[in-house]
Design an enzyme around this catalytic site. Structure first.
Site, PDB file in Angstrom:
ATOM      1  N   HIS A 155      32.535  67.180  13.174  1.00 44.28           N
ATOM      2  CA  HIS A 155      32.697  68.609  13.415  1.00 44.28           C
ATOM      3  C   HIS A 155      33.310  69.359  12.242  1.00 44.28           C
ATOM      4  O   HIS A 155      33.416  70.591  12.300  1.00 44.28           O
ATOM      5  CB  HIS A 155      33.515  68.844  14.690  1.00 44.28           C
ATOM      6  CG  HIS A 155      33.063  70.042  15.469  1.00 44.28           C
ATOM      7  ND1 HIS A 155      33.495  70.308  16.749  1.00 44.28           N
ATOM      8  CD2 HIS A 155      32.213  71.061  15.156  1.00 44.28           C
ATOM      9  CE1 HIS A 155      32.943  71.424  17.189  1.00 44.28           C
ATOM     10  NE2 HIS A 155      32.160  71.896  16.233  1.00 44.28           N
ATOM     11  N   ASP A 213      30.565  70.209  20.474  1.00 46.52           N
ATOM     12  CA  ASP A 213      31.083  68.877  20.176  1.00 46.52           C
ATOM     13  C   ASP A 213      30.853  68.032  21.425  1.00 46.52           C
ATOM     14  O   ASP A 213      31.291  68.397  22.519  1.00 46.52           O
ATOM     15  CB  ASP A 213      32.576  68.961  19.846  1.00 46.52           C
ATOM     16  CG  ASP A 213      33.177  67.642  19.385  1.00 46.52           C
ATOM     17  OD1 ASP A 213      32.814  66.595  19.951  1.00 46.52           O
ATOM     18  OD2 ASP A 213      34.021  67.671  18.477  1.00 46.52           O
ATOM     19  N   HIS A 247      38.977  69.397  21.786  1.00 41.85           N
ATOM     20  CA  HIS A 247      40.071  69.663  20.850  1.00 41.85           C
ATOM     21  C   HIS A 247      39.995  71.093  20.320  1.00 41.85           C
ATOM     22  O   HIS A 247      38.899  71.653  20.181  1.00 41.85           O
ATOM     23  CB  HIS A 247      39.995  68.693  19.666  1.00 41.85           C
ATOM     24  CG  HIS A 247      39.902  67.249  20.069  1.00 41.85           C
ATOM     25  ND1 HIS A 247      38.687  66.645  20.356  1.00 41.85           N
ATOM     26  CD2 HIS A 247      40.862  66.308  20.235  1.00 41.85           C
ATOM     27  CE1 HIS A 247      38.910  65.382  20.690  1.00 41.85           C
ATOM     28  NE2 HIS A 247      40.208  65.152  20.641  1.00 41.85           N
ATOM     29  N   GLU A 249      29.411  65.333  16.492  1.00 40.29           N
ATOM     30  CA  GLU A 249      30.276  64.200  16.838  1.00 40.29           C
ATOM     31  C   GLU A 249      29.613  63.113  17.675  1.00 40.29           C
ATOM     32  O   GLU A 249      30.293  62.238  18.207  1.00 40.29           O
ATOM     33  CB  GLU A 249      31.573  64.667  17.529  1.00 40.29           C
ATOM     34  CG  GLU A 249      32.485  65.504  16.647  1.00 40.29           C
ATOM     35  CD  GLU A 249      33.272  64.705  15.611  1.00 40.29           C
ATOM     36  OE1 GLU A 249      33.202  63.467  15.629  1.00 40.29           O
ATOM     37  OE2 GLU A 249      33.942  65.345  14.771  1.00 40.29           O
TER      38      GLU A 249
END
Length: 307
Positions: A101, A231, A130, A276
């Site tokens: 990412h 992601d 995240h 990812e």
């Protein structure tokens, strides 16, 4: 209602220089093997696969002054930025296949430039476990895939914050983060200081995914360019085990489908990252197949027939 989509260009970015696990560089091929291009073509989308960008190899060394592989990360993001911008300038929708990412720096920098030049308002929807708002001062690892949103907002090393010449590439007010459930302590302070609009899993549990997406997509109009940076660790590991940074407690399959369907219903998505995916950590390409299924929903596939 059947919606038409602009022609799509798939761009492979096979690198894991920003990550803490090797294997993400195999992500683009896993998505291709799972049938991404064919699935979009079956939905009537004009798809061209541009192949893979060719950047520096992963040296796999420790952090230097708080950053791992910063020169390699910079070059990969320069390549991604140029490729994404070229497709936007040609009137196509770039779909960047990661890779880790950190590539979001280059991708969104290109989109932000395109928005400035065309008078569009940028909305960045960051689907992730995240916040990716670390800096060299607060990062526990030095991995730059934990820093792209910070860099885009002007917080980080100059070669990344000024990748496209303008800094910051975008204003924090354009960011909407959904699915967040893992934020480092120092990162939490920065997220609050910069006023990021974060819809974490507790909030999703409290109000439901429908309301969350209504809020995250609110305020867009015909002049809005929606960039979706997906992601795969956004998903719960039970749904998508093939990522290097699994965090339990994420959206389940049906919640994720709702997210994608509501994005499609908005009619504003104009560029996309898929990041990812790590096939080495996957089971029978399960995560890639789920990712392709969800991307189909971004392009109008629905579980329901709606008038």
């Amino acid at each position: 209602m059947k919606r038409s989509y602009p022609p799509v260009s798939l761009i492979g970015a096979p690198t894991d220089v920003g990550a803490g696990h090797q294997g993400g560089r195999l992500g683009p091929e896993a998505l291709r093997i799972a049938g991404l291009g064919e699935a979009l073509q079956a939905r009537g989308v004009d798809v061209v696969d541009r192949g893979n960008l060719d950047g520096p190899r992963n040296p796999w060394i420790g952090p230097v002054e708080g950053y791992r592989h910063i020169d390699e990360v910079t070059e990969w993001n320069r390549l991604a930025m140029e490729a994404v911008y070229a497709e936007l300038a040609a009137g196509r929708m770039p779909v960047l296949l990661g890779g880790d990412h950190c590539l979001g720096i280059g991708s969104v920098t290109a989109v932000a430039r395109h928005c400035r030049e065309t008078g569009k308002k940028l909305r960045l929807l960051w689907l992730d476990a995240h916040a990716d708002f670390n800096t060299s001062e607060v990062t526990p690892s030095g991995n730059i895939h934990g820093m792209p949103v910070a860099c885009l907002c002007g917080l980080g090393p100059r070669q990344l914050t000024h990748l496209g010449g303008n800094a910051p590439a975008m204003d924090p007010s354009a960011v909407r983060q959904v699915g967040i459930r893992s934020v480092d302590e120092g990162e939490k302070r920065l997220v609050k200081e910069y006023g990021l609009d974060v819809y974490d899993m507790r909030y999703i549990d409290e109000v439901g995914m429908k309301q969350v997406m209504e809020e995250a997509l609110a305020g867009m109009d015909d002049d809005t360019h929606l960039h979706v940076s997906f992601d795969v660790d956004f998903l719960d590991p039970s749904v998508a085990p093939g990522v290097g940074t699994t965090v339990p407690g994420g959206p389940n399959y049906r919640e994720a489908q709702l997210v994608m369907e509501m994005i499609a219903d908005s009619g504003r998505m104009a560029s996309l990252d898929i990041m990812e995916l790590n096939p080495i950590l996957d089971r029978d390409n399960m995560t890639a197949l789920v990712a392709v299924d969800l991307v189909e929903s971004l392009f109008g596939k629905s579980t329901l027939m709606r008038a």
